[in-house]
Design a protein around this motif. Structure first.
Motif, PDB file in Angstrom:
ATOM      1  N   PHE A 137       0.924  -1.190   0.284  1.00 53.22           N
ATOM      2  CA  PHE A 137       0.534  -0.360  -0.029  1.00 53.22           C
ATOM      3  C   PHE A 137       0.833   0.998  -0.147  1.00 53.22           C
ATOM      4  O   PHE A 137       1.423   1.454   1.105  1.00 53.22           O
ATOM      5  CB  PHE A 137      -0.699  -0.165   1.395  1.00 53.22           C
ATOM      6  N   ALA A 138       0.727   1.784  -0.772  1.00 53.79           N
ATOM      7  CA  ALA A 138       2.170   3.157  -1.556  1.00 53.79           C
ATOM      8  C   ALA A 138       0.604   4.473  -0.877  1.00 53.79           C
ATOM      9  O   ALA A 138      -0.087   4.827  -1.032  1.00 53.79           O
ATOM     10  CB  ALA A 138       2.122   3.145  -2.561  1.00 53.79           C
ATOM     11  N   VAL A 139       1.808   5.365   0.052  1.00 54.90           N
ATOM     12  CA  VAL A 139       0.870   6.895   0.208  1.00 54.90           C
ATOM     13  C   VAL A 139       0.652   7.331  -1.089  1.00 54.90           C
ATOM     14  O   VAL A 139       0.980   7.238  -2.211  1.00 54.90           O
ATOM     15  CB  VAL A 139       2.250   8.272   0.757  1.00 54.90           C
ATOM     16  N   GLU A 177       2.233  -2.812   8.612  1.00 49.49           N
ATOM     17  CA  GLU A 177       3.217  -1.518   8.128  1.00 49.49           C
ATOM     18  C   GLU A 177       2.522  -0.161   8.024  1.00 49.49           C
ATOM     19  O   GLU A 177       3.238   0.631   8.532  1.00 49.49           O
ATOM     20  CB  GLU A 177       4.673  -1.576   7.245  1.00 49.49           C
ATOM     21  N   VAL A 178       1.411  -0.433   7.558  1.00 50.46           N
ATOM     22  CA  VAL A 178       0.594   0.766   7.172  1.00 50.46           C
ATOM     23  C   VAL A 178       0.210   1.608   8.171  1.00 50.46           C
ATOM     24  O   VAL A 178      -1.188   1.104   8.543  1.00 50.46           O
ATOM     25  CB  VAL A 178      -0.548   0.480   6.136  1.00 50.46           C
ATOM     26  N   LEU A 179      -0.300   2.925   7.846  1.00 49.94           N
ATOM     27  CA  LEU A 179      -1.260   3.847   8.847  1.00 49.94           C
ATOM     28  C   LEU A 179      -2.098   4.173   7.705  1.00 49.94           C
ATOM     29  O   LEU A 179      -2.010   5.225   6.391  1.00 49.94           O
ATOM     30  CB  LEU A 179      -0.413   4.257   9.276  1.00 49.94           C
ATOM     31  N   LEU A 180      -3.625   3.782   8.209  1.00 49.05           N
ATOM     32  CA  LEU A 180      -4.697   4.707   7.177  1.00 49.05           C
ATOM     33  C   LEU A 180      -5.188   5.791   7.953  1.00 49.05           C
ATOM     34  O   LEU A 180      -5.105   5.595   9.093  1.00 49.05           O
ATOM     35  CB  LEU A 180      -5.925   4.241   6.516  1.00 49.05           C
ATOM     36  N   VAL A 197      -3.737   6.103   2.167  1.00 49.63           N
ATOM     37  CA  VAL A 197      -2.633   5.548   3.258  1.00 49.63           C
ATOM     38  C   VAL A 197      -1.718   7.004   3.145  1.00 49.63           C
ATOM     39  O   VAL A 197      -1.610   7.784   2.593  1.00 49.63           O
ATOM     40  CB  VAL A 197      -2.078   5.034   2.051  1.00 49.63           C
ATOM     41  N   LEU A 198      -1.345   6.820   5.112  1.00 53.24           N
ATOM     42  CA  LEU A 198      -0.604   7.882   4.746  1.00 53.24           C
ATOM     43  C   LEU A 198       0.618   7.298   5.824  1.00 53.24           C
ATOM     44  O   LEU A 198       1.838   7.571   5.052  1.00 53.24           O
ATOM     45  CB  LEU A 198      -1.005   8.270   6.254  1.00 53.24           C
ATOM     46  N   ALA A 199       0.837   6.131   5.747  1.00 56.52           N
ATOM     47  CA  ALA A 199       1.980   5.590   5.700  1.00 56.52           C
ATOM     48  C   ALA A 199       2.813   4.697   4.913  1.00 56.52           C
ATOM     49  O   ALA A 199       1.577   3.806   5.595  1.00 56.52           O
ATOM     50  CB  ALA A 199       3.038   5.545   7.459  1.00 56.52           C
ATOM     51  N   PRO A 200       3.032   4.355   3.917  1.00 62.62           N
ATOM     52  CA  PRO A 200       3.186   3.152   3.490  1.00 62.62           C
ATOM     53  C   PRO A 200       3.609   1.448   3.664  1.00 62.62           C
ATOM     54  O   PRO A 200       4.108   1.568   5.329  1.00 62.62           O
ATOM     55  CB  PRO A 200       3.982   3.102   1.768  1.00 62.62           C
ATOM     56  N   GLY A 201       2.561   0.585   3.165  1.00 64.69           N
ATOM     57  CA  GLY A 201       4.128  -1.053   3.263  1.00 64.69           C
ATOM     58  C   GLY A 201       3.343  -2.144   2.742  1.00 64.69           C
ATOM     59  O   GLY A 201       1.994  -1.545   2.464  1.00 64.69           O
ATOM     60  N   TRP A 202       3.405  -3.333   3.739  1.00 67.52           N
ATOM     61  CA  TRP A 202       3.041  -4.237   3.405  1.00 67.52           C
ATOM     62  C   TRP A 202       1.713  -4.527   4.039  1.00 67.52           C
ATOM     63  O   TRP A 202       2.049  -4.273   5.148  1.00 67.52           O
ATOM     64  CB  TRP A 202       3.719  -5.325   3.360  1.00 67.52           C
ATOM     65  N   ILE A 203       0.654  -4.729   4.018  1.00 65.73           N
ATOM     66  CA  ILE A 203      -0.480  -5.607   3.958  1.00 65.73           C
ATOM     67  C   ILE A 203      -0.331  -7.611   4.344  1.00 65.73           C
ATOM     68  O   ILE A 203      -0.906  -7.298   3.006  1.00 65.73           O
ATOM     69  CB  ILE A 203      -1.721  -5.675   4.581  1.00 65.73           C
ATOM     70  N   PRO A 217      -2.626 -11.121   5.066  1.00 66.53           N
ATOM     71  CA  PRO A 217      -4.449 -11.537   6.314  1.00 66.53           C
ATOM     72  C   PRO A 217      -3.325 -11.911   7.153  1.00 66.53           C
ATOM     73  O   PRO A 217      -2.416 -12.713   7.463  1.00 66.53           O
ATOM     74  CB  PRO A 217      -3.919 -12.574   5.312  1.00 66.53           C
ATOM     75  N   GLY A 218      -4.345 -11.560   8.451  1.00 67.95           N
ATOM     76  CA  GLY A 218      -4.036 -11.982   9.861  1.00 67.95           C
ATOM     77  C   GLY A 218      -3.235 -11.097  10.602  1.00 67.95           C
ATOM     78  O   GLY A 218      -3.214 -10.897  11.860  1.00 67.95           O
ATOM     79  N   ASP A 219      -3.179 -10.093   9.658  1.00 71.08           N
ATOM     80  CA  ASP A 219      -2.590  -8.774  10.569  1.00 71.08           C
ATOM     81  C   ASP A 219      -3.737  -8.071  11.264  1.00 71.08           C
ATOM     82  O   ASP A 219      -4.504  -7.841  10.954  1.00 71.08           O
ATOM     83  CB  ASP A 219      -2.345  -7.662   9.426  1.00 71.08           C
ATOM     84  N   LEU A 220      -3.008  -7.545  13.008  1.00 69.07           N
ATOM     85  CA  LEU A 220      -4.303  -7.151  13.777  1.00 69.07           C
ATOM     86  C   LEU A 220      -3.847  -5.057  12.688  1.00 69.07           C
ATOM     87  O   LEU A 220      -3.541  -4.977  12.549  1.00 69.07           O
ATOM     88  CB  LEU A 220      -3.619  -6.654  14.399  1.00 69.07           C
ATOM     89  N   ILE A 221      -5.117  -5.190  13.445  1.00 70.84           N
ATOM     90  CA  ILE A 221      -5.427  -3.771  13.490  1.00 70.84           C
ATOM     91  C   ILE A 221      -5.632  -3.033  14.606  1.00 70.84           C
ATOM     92  O   ILE A 221      -7.242  -3.305  15.421  1.00 70.84           O
ATOM     93  CB  ILE A 221      -6.781  -3.673  12.250  1.00 70.84           C
ATOM     94  N   GLU A 222      -5.400  -1.815  14.933  1.00 66.25           N
ATOM     95  CA  GLU A 222      -5.527  -0.825  15.822  1.00 66.25           C
ATOM     96  C   GLU A 222      -5.462   0.621  15.792  1.00 66.25           C
ATOM     97  O   GLU A 222      -5.869   1.041  15.011  1.00 66.25           O
ATOM     98  CB  GLU A 222      -3.845  -0.542  16.380  1.00 66.25           C
ATOM     99  N   VAL A 223      -6.604   0.621  16.123  1.00 57.96           N
ATOM    100  CA  VAL A 223      -7.350   2.361  16.508  1.00 57.96           C
ATOM    101  C   VAL A 223      -6.492   3.397  16.682  1.00 57.96           C
ATOM    102  O   VAL A 223      -6.413   2.822  18.136  1.00 57.96           O
ATOM    103  CB  VAL A 223      -8.621   2.472  16.525  1.00 57.96           C
ATOM    104  N   VAL A 224      -5.504   3.831  16.259  1.00 57.56           N
ATOM    105  CA  VAL A 224      -5.141   4.995  16.407  1.00 57.56           C
ATOM    106  C   VAL A 224      -5.541   6.389  16.760  1.00 57.56           C
ATOM    107  O   VAL A 224      -4.904   7.159  18.259  1.00 57.56           O
ATOM    108  CB  VAL A 224      -3.635   4.594  16.192  1.00 57.56           C
ATOM    109  N   SER A 225      -5.863   7.067  16.705  1.00 57.96           N
ATOM    110  CA  SER A 225      -6.510   8.034  17.057  1.00 57.96           C
ATOM    111  C   SER A 225      -7.493   8.042  16.456  1.00 57.96           C
ATOM    112  O   SER A 225      -8.734   7.332  14.998  1.00 57.96           O
ATOM    113  CB  SER A 225      -5.508   8.522  16.582  1.00 57.96           C
TER     114      SER A 225
END
Length: 312
Positions: free
Chosen positions: A193-195, A260-263, A296-302, A304-312
């Motif tokens: 997922f790219a910015v 790694e990704v921030l959405l 996408v605010l911060a890029p990286g790989w996603i 299956p199984g990656d956890l989802i965290e609500v950061v704000s």
């Protein structure tokens, strides 16, 4: 619906000698491949000791959740797959072959002649299937509704039948991609997922506010209640199929850390366009009501199984 890795072992004297094309192995992939990616495939002759060694190697060294064999379940002298399987399993699961035979007998009485068995060795479920394409497909049709739940119990991902499930952390169930807009997306092993773009290679990627689409698997159940059962991740054209989080309750501006990704959530729901392939397949589409979109605010790989965290 969780995805589990699968090994496929085909038993055929002629196939191992190169005298017959393997059609049953591809049939297994056709029926199960989307949800159960094949991580090991091999064809060997109908030699009992060789089959035993291969079964032990797969279960003890590779340890996939599911091991499917094809062939060697009939009455001929060389049909020894059930005997080889019985010699290595630690627990029998008789309901699986019983279901396959019962299902097959609705179509032909010859299904009762199958000697297929199923059982568990370690953390791997071994299931014998017939050697014919028709037999493979019908047998898998009989057991797929309960297969994922059984593997979840075996691998510690689900509770026993009838017991309340502990609340799971929010996570990615599948990463999905399509080359054309309006098409059903196909699950992939991982996605970058790219910015200012989104999922690389996806038709919806671009420098706009709806770079990434997300839909909770819980929303699928609402369409199943309408009688549509053939629903897999990506069917509603979502890039990320999630579980354990009510996405549509998140306000615009919410930030999600996924791997790694921030959405950042930019939109809740959308208007479904005319001629939508998803609506034609399902008769309805929950994406306009319960899907969300993000940039996408911060890029990286996603994966299956990656956890989802609500950061704000």
């Amino acid at each position: 619906m969780k995805s589990y890795e699968m090994a496929v072992l085909v038993l055929s004297d002629k196939g191992a000698r190169g005298e017959r094309e393997d059609l049953s192995g591809p049939a297994v992939r056709e029926v199960l491949g989307k949800q159960y990616p094949v991580v090991y495939y091999k064809m060997i002759p109908d030699e009992k000791e060789q089959i035993i060694r291969e079964l032990c190697y797969i279960c003890d060294e590779l340890a996939p959740p599911l091991l499917v064999t094809s062939g060697g379940t009939g009455f001929s002298e060389r049909d020894v797959t059930p005997e080889a399987t019985l010699s290595v399993v630690e627990k029998l699961t008789p309901g699986i072959p019983e279901a396959m035979r019962f299902y097959g007998m609705q179509k032909t009485p010859k299904a009762m002649l199958s000697r297929a068995v199923a059982g568990i060795r370690g953390k791997t479920l071994i299931i014998n299937l017939p050697g014919s394409v028709k037999g493979v497909k019908e047998s898998l049709e009989a057991i797929t509704p309960a297969l994922s739940h059984g593997l979840g119990i075996l691998r510690g991902d689900a509770q026993e039948c009838g017991q309340p499930m502990a609340k799971k952390p929010a996570a990615v169930l599948a990463v999905n991609r399509s080359e054309e807009k309006g098409e059903i997306k196909v699950p992939i092993a991982k996605g970058y997922f790219a910015v200012d773009s989104g999922l690389q290679g996806d038709a919806h990627a671009g420098d706009w506010h709806r770079q990434v689409s997300l839909l909770g698997y819980e929303s699928f159940e609402k369409i199943r209640q309408l009688g549509v059962t053939d629903l897999e991740p990506g069917v509603f054209a979502e890039n990320l199929t999630t579980e354990g989080i009510e996405l549509f309750t998140l306000p615009v501006g919410t930030r999600l850390q996924i791997g790694e990704v921030l959405l950042e959530v930019t939109q809740i729901g959308k208007e479904c366009h005319l001629g939508c392939a998803i609506r034609e397949k399902t008769g309805d589409c929950v994406m306009p009501r319960e899907g969300i979109f993000a940039k996408v605010l911060a890029p990286g790989w996603i994966v299956p199984g990656d956890l989802i965290e609500v950061v704000s």
